[in-house]
Structure formats: C-alpha cells, structure tokens
Enzyme design. Structure first.
Site, PDB file in Angstrom:
ATOM      1  N   TYR A 209       7.651   2.272  -7.653  1.00  0.00           N
ATOM      2  CA  TYR A 209       6.985   0.977  -7.727  1.00  0.00           C
ATOM      3  C   TYR A 209       6.605   0.643  -9.171  1.00  0.00           C
ATOM      4  CZ  TYR A 209       6.685   1.903  -2.709  1.00  0.00           C
ATOM      5  OH  TYR A 209       6.967   2.214  -1.410  1.00  0.00           O
TER       6      TYR A 209
ATOM      7  N   GLU B 134       0.860  -1.172   0.000  1.00  0.00           N
ATOM      8  CA  GLU B 134       0.000   0.000   0.000  1.00  0.00           C
ATOM      9  C   GLU B 134       0.903   1.229   0.000  1.00  0.00           C
ATOM     10  OE1 GLU B 134      -2.243  -3.262   1.992  1.00  0.00           O
ATOM     11  OE2 GLU B 134      -0.405  -2.259   2.642  1.00  0.00           O
TER      12      GLU B 134
END
Length: 150
Positions: free
Chosen positions: A120, A108
C-alpha cells in the site's frame, strides 16, 4: 505479468470460487451471501477478479461513494503471492477510480500485516489512524490508510 492473466468484473457465476478463495486467504471469510449482496444490492460496490487461464486467483472490491473509494477486500491465493499480482489488482481498482473521478481511497489493514502495508505504501497510501480491536477473530488493531488518487 503473464499473457494468461486477465481482469474482469466479478459475476454471480464466480461466487463459489470466490468463497473458496476467501477461506484460503482469511481467518474470517465473507459468505457467499455477502458477495451476492455486494453484487446485487450495493449500488456502490465494484469488484474485479484476476484470472490465470480461466482460474480465479485473486479479487479486489471497493465501495465507490461520491469522490471516495473504500477497499473492502483484496486477496490473492497464497500460491500466487510474491509475483506482483496484488499490486496489479489494486492498480486496476485505482485506475477504475480515476476514471470515475474518485479523489481518495482508503482501506484497513491488520497491524501485523507488514507485507500488505508495504504494498500500500508503494502505491502512495499513508497511515491515517488506528482502529482498536478492529478484527473480530483476534481483536487485532487495524491501521487505516489513505491515498489521494486524483
């Protein structure tokens, strides 16, 4: 990366320094007890630290459960950011997961943290869902991201 950088598994002797790093990086830092429990009570937890000349400058933790990994935390001291160290640290965890036959990884990230989201995505993560009001400090949403790492 500098020759003076090294990775190793987190140990109990690191906890005071890790907690100090937590306070510099997060508005809701984990406690020393939380890390101690990760190291000694959670059979699924794996934590790497990144050191420069013996000083802890970052760490990454994950829960490796069957064929999935969940990144619990990743942090680099603010003064060391922008040097590709977060990417190197996360890649170290991805490599460990591949060795352990982990197929997917999730995490998250704050909806406002576009720098982390870019990192990411660079490593292949894709947006999966939104967790509404996930963060307790300001009720910010979290973006759930996934990557297949097989």
């Amino acid at each position: 990366m500098s020759q003076t950088l090294s990775f190793r598994y987190m140990e109990e002797k690191d906890l005071d320094e890790i907690v100090e790093l937590e306070h510099k990086c997060f508005t809701v830092p984990w406690s020393r007890d939380a890390f101690f429990n990760e190291l000694y009570q959670n059979q699924y937890a794996t934590y790497f630290i990144l050191e420069e000349e013996g000083k802890i400058i970052g760490y990454c933790g994950a829960w490796l459960v069957i064929d999935e990994a969940h990144i619990t935390n990743i942090a680099i001291l603010p003064e060391f950011r922008g040097r590709g160290l977060g990417e190197a640290l996360l890649q170290k965890m991805i490599d460990k997961c591949r060795e352990d036959h982990i197929e997917r990884m999730t995490l998250e990230v704050r909806a406002s943290n576009t720098v982390a989201q870019s990192l990411y995505k660079k490593l292949g993560f894709q947006d999966g869902a939104i967790r509404k009001k996930y963060y307790s400090d300001n009720q910010e949403d979290a973006i759930v991201m996934w990557v297949n790492i097989e």
